[in-house]
Design a protein around this motif. Structure first.
Motif, PDB file in Angstrom:
ATOM      1  N   GLY A 180      51.068  17.403  70.383  1.00 44.24           N
ATOM      2  CA  GLY A 180      51.030  16.395  69.329  1.00 44.24           C
ATOM      3  C   GLY A 180      51.815  16.712  68.081  1.00 44.24           C
ATOM      4  O   GLY A 180      51.545  16.142  67.026  1.00 44.24           O
ATOM      5  N   ASP A 202      46.297  20.033  62.622  1.00 48.29           N
ATOM      6  CA  ASP A 202      46.528  18.889  61.732  1.00 48.29           C
ATOM      7  C   ASP A 202      47.106  19.306  60.381  1.00 48.29           C
ATOM      8  O   ASP A 202      46.749  18.767  59.342  1.00 48.29           O
ATOM      9  CB  ASP A 202      45.232  18.090  61.551  1.00 48.29           C
ATOM     10  CG  ASP A 202      44.710  17.586  62.880  1.00 48.29           C
ATOM     11  OD1 ASP A 202      45.456  16.880  63.582  1.00 48.29           O
ATOM     12  OD2 ASP A 202      43.565  17.926  63.235  1.00 48.29           O
ATOM     13  N   ARG A 219      48.944  19.628  66.614  1.00 47.49           N
ATOM     14  CA  ARG A 219      49.265  18.458  65.804  1.00 47.49           C
ATOM     15  C   ARG A 219      49.862  18.746  64.423  1.00 47.49           C
ATOM     16  O   ARG A 219      49.542  18.060  63.456  1.00 47.49           O
ATOM     17  CB  ARG A 219      48.041  17.545  65.679  1.00 47.49           C
ATOM     18  CG  ARG A 219      47.539  17.029  67.014  1.00 47.49           C
ATOM     19  CD  ARG A 219      46.260  16.230  66.894  1.00 47.49           C
ATOM     20  NE  ARG A 219      45.161  16.959  66.247  1.00 47.49           N
ATOM     21  CZ  ARG A 219      44.376  17.850  66.862  1.00 47.49           C
ATOM     22  NH1 ARG A 219      44.547  18.120  68.135  1.00 47.49           N
ATOM     23  NH2 ARG A 219      43.397  18.462  66.203  1.00 47.49           N
TER      24      ARG A 219
END
Length: 183
Positions: free
Chosen positions: A130, A79, A103
């Motif tokens: 992702g 992330d 991600r």
């Protein structure tokens, strides 16, 4: 949050981005943005080893020799967001970004080149699910030797690649292994 002032410049090696949730925010515009330049050491300029970090409005510049990547993300670098940055390649690194964490989001990236040498903009070192890569302007007049992305033997699921303009591509836009399922 770490704030880098306009015009801040330093030559350094192996910056550890190792605390979860850290945001590095550069102030300024264009070449007045904070600039981190890699030394000639055989290391990555920024090593991301923690989740939920952000790098915003910063210039990363390659060295004449030695540097292995401008930005490297380990499997723990999930992330991660990189927004409104500029990556400037010299004769090295051959791969501007090496990445393993899930991600990552890279938006509004500008890539330029001051010398021939770039093989790939992003080299995946694992299956990265992702990821979102949007609004890139890649201007490598001396040519990207092999491709924009290098997947190796890794599968990637559920990703978005959108609005990427490339000038100076010698071989392939994408280099994903054909023997695996890539979505």
């Amino acid at each position: 949050t770490i704030v880098l002032m306009p015009g801040h410049a330093e030559t350094t090696t192996a910056i550890a981005f190792d605390m979860a949730g850290v945001r590095v925010l550069g102030l300024g515009y264009g070449r007045n943005r904070p600039t981190l330049t890699a030394t000639t050491a055989a290391t990555d300029l920024i090593n991301v080893t923690a989740a939920n970090g952000e790098l915003i409005n910063v210039r990363l510049v390659g060295a004449a020799s030695g540097v292995t990547a401008l930005l490297d993300g380990s499997a723990a670098a999930t992330d991660f967001g990189c927004y409104n940055c500029e990556f400037v390649a010299a004769a090295t690194p051959l791969k501007l970004v090496t990445w393993s964490g899930a991600r990552p989001i890279v938006k509004d990236l500008v890539v330029t080149q001051s010398a021939n040498g770039v093989d790939y903009i992003v080299a995946f070192e694992a299956g990265v699910d992702g990821f979102v890569f949007e609004r890139w302007r890649v201007m490598c007049q001396s040519g990207i030797d092999n491709g924009l992305f290098l997947s190796g033997a890794f599968a990637h699921l559920g990703y978005i690649v959108n609005d990427i303009v490339v000038v100076g591509l010698d071989t392939l836009l994408l280099s994903f292994a054909s023997s695996i399922g890539v979505d």
